[in-house]
Design a protein around this motif. Structure first.
Motif, PDB file in Angstrom:
ATOM      1  N   ILE A   4      45.430  50.576  37.613  1.00 33.01           N
ATOM      2  CA  ILE A   4      44.576  49.874  38.564  1.00 33.01           C
ATOM      3  C   ILE A   4      43.623  49.025  37.721  1.00 33.01           C
ATOM      4  CG2 ILE A   4      42.858  51.744  38.644  1.00 33.01           C
ATOM      5  CD1 ILE A   4      42.424  51.086  41.610  1.00 33.01           C
ATOM      6  N   TYR A   5      43.264  47.870  38.219  1.00 29.93           N
ATOM      7  CA  TYR A   5      42.310  47.037  37.492  1.00 29.93           C
ATOM      8  C   TYR A   5      40.890  47.479  37.831  1.00 29.93           C
ATOM      9  CZ  TYR A   5      46.240  44.186  36.167  1.00 29.93           C
ATOM     10  OH  TYR A   5      47.430  43.770  35.633  1.00 29.93           O
ATOM     11  N   ALA A   6      39.991  47.302  36.874  1.00 31.89           N
ATOM     12  CA  ALA A   6      38.602  47.730  37.048  1.00 31.89           C
ATOM     13  C   ALA A   6      38.019  47.193  38.351  1.00 31.89           C
ATOM     14  CB  ALA A   6      37.758  47.305  35.849  1.00 31.89           C
ATOM     15  N   LYS A   7      38.305  45.947  38.672  1.00 28.19           N
ATOM     16  CA  LYS A   7      37.768  45.327  39.889  1.00 28.19           C
ATOM     17  C   LYS A   7      38.281  46.046  41.131  1.00 28.19           C
ATOM     18  CE  LYS A   7      35.312  42.071  41.758  1.00 28.19           C
ATOM     19  NZ  LYS A   7      33.861  42.140  41.654  1.00 28.19           N
ATOM     20  N   GLN A   8      39.553  46.445  41.138  1.00 27.42           N
ATOM     21  CA  GLN A   8      40.115  47.168  42.288  1.00 27.42           C
ATOM     22  C   GLN A   8      39.437  48.527  42.447  1.00 27.42           C
ATOM     23  OE1 GLN A   8      44.101  46.742  40.580  1.00 27.42           O
ATOM     24  NE2 GLN A   8      44.786  45.982  42.578  1.00 27.42           N
ATOM     25  N   VAL A  86      42.848  52.871  34.182  1.00 24.62           N
ATOM     26  CA  VAL A  86      42.005  51.744  34.578  1.00 24.62           C
ATOM     27  C   VAL A  86      42.175  50.636  33.535  1.00 24.62           C
ATOM     28  CG1 VAL A  86      39.664  50.957  35.111  1.00 24.62           C
ATOM     29  CG2 VAL A  86      40.371  53.288  35.743  1.00 24.62           C
ATOM     30  N   GLU A  87      42.929  49.607  33.908  1.00 23.12           N
ATOM     31  CA  GLU A  87      43.213  48.488  33.016  1.00 23.12           C
ATOM     32  C   GLU A  87      41.935  47.710  32.707  1.00 23.12           C
ATOM     33  OE1 GLU A  87      46.419  47.019  31.853  1.00 23.12           O
ATOM     34  OE2 GLU A  87      46.906  49.121  32.103  1.00 23.12           O
ATOM     35  N   GLY A  88      41.738  47.402  31.446  1.00 18.36           N
ATOM     36  CA  GLY A  88      40.562  46.636  31.043  1.00 18.36           C
ATOM     37  C   GLY A  88      39.355  47.495  30.743  1.00 18.36           C
TER      38      GLY A  88
END
Length: 98
Positions: A4-8, A86-88
Motif C-alpha cells: 500500500i502506498y503511504a498516501k493510501q 507500506v511503499e515509500g
C-alpha cells in the motif's frame, strides 16, 4: 507481497479505520516521529517479540523507505501473519506524526 502506498494508508486513517501499524525503524528514527498509534518493534527484535503480535489481525509494516518493512513482511508472512508493506515508508508519509 501485498503493498500500500503511504498516501493510501493515510487516507484509511483519516477515514477513521482502525489499523494495526507496525514501525520497524530503529529507536533513534522513531524519536523523530511515527504514525499515530503505530506499534514500534525494530526489525532486529521482531523474532523475539512475535508474542506481541496477533496472528488474526492484519498489519501494515512501515520503515524509513520500504526496504526493512519489506524484510519484515517476508519474515512475518512466512510465520503466518497477514502483512502489507507500506511503499515509500516514512519518507513518503505526509500525515501527522507523534
Amino acid at each position: 507481497m501485498k503493498k500500500i502506498y503511504a498516501k493510501q494508508l493515510e487516507e484509511k486513517l483519516k477515514a477513521g479505520e482502525q489499523l494495526n501499524i507496525l514501525d520497524v525503524r530503529e529507536d533513534e528514527e522513531v524519536a523523530t516521529g511515527k504514525i499515530p498509534g503505530a506499534k514500534h518493534i525494530p526489525l532486529g527484535q521482531i523474532p523475539e517479540r512475535l508474542n506481541e503480535l496477533v496472528k488474526d489481525k492484519p498489519y501494515y509494516i512501515v520503515c524509513r523507505s520500504g526496504g526493512r518493512s519489506g524484510q519484515a513482511c517476508a519474515f512475518l508472512s512466512a510465520k503466518g501473519y497477514d502483512v502489507t508493506n507500506v511503499e515509500g515508508g516514512m519518507l513518503a508519509w505526509e500525515g501527522e506524526t507523534e
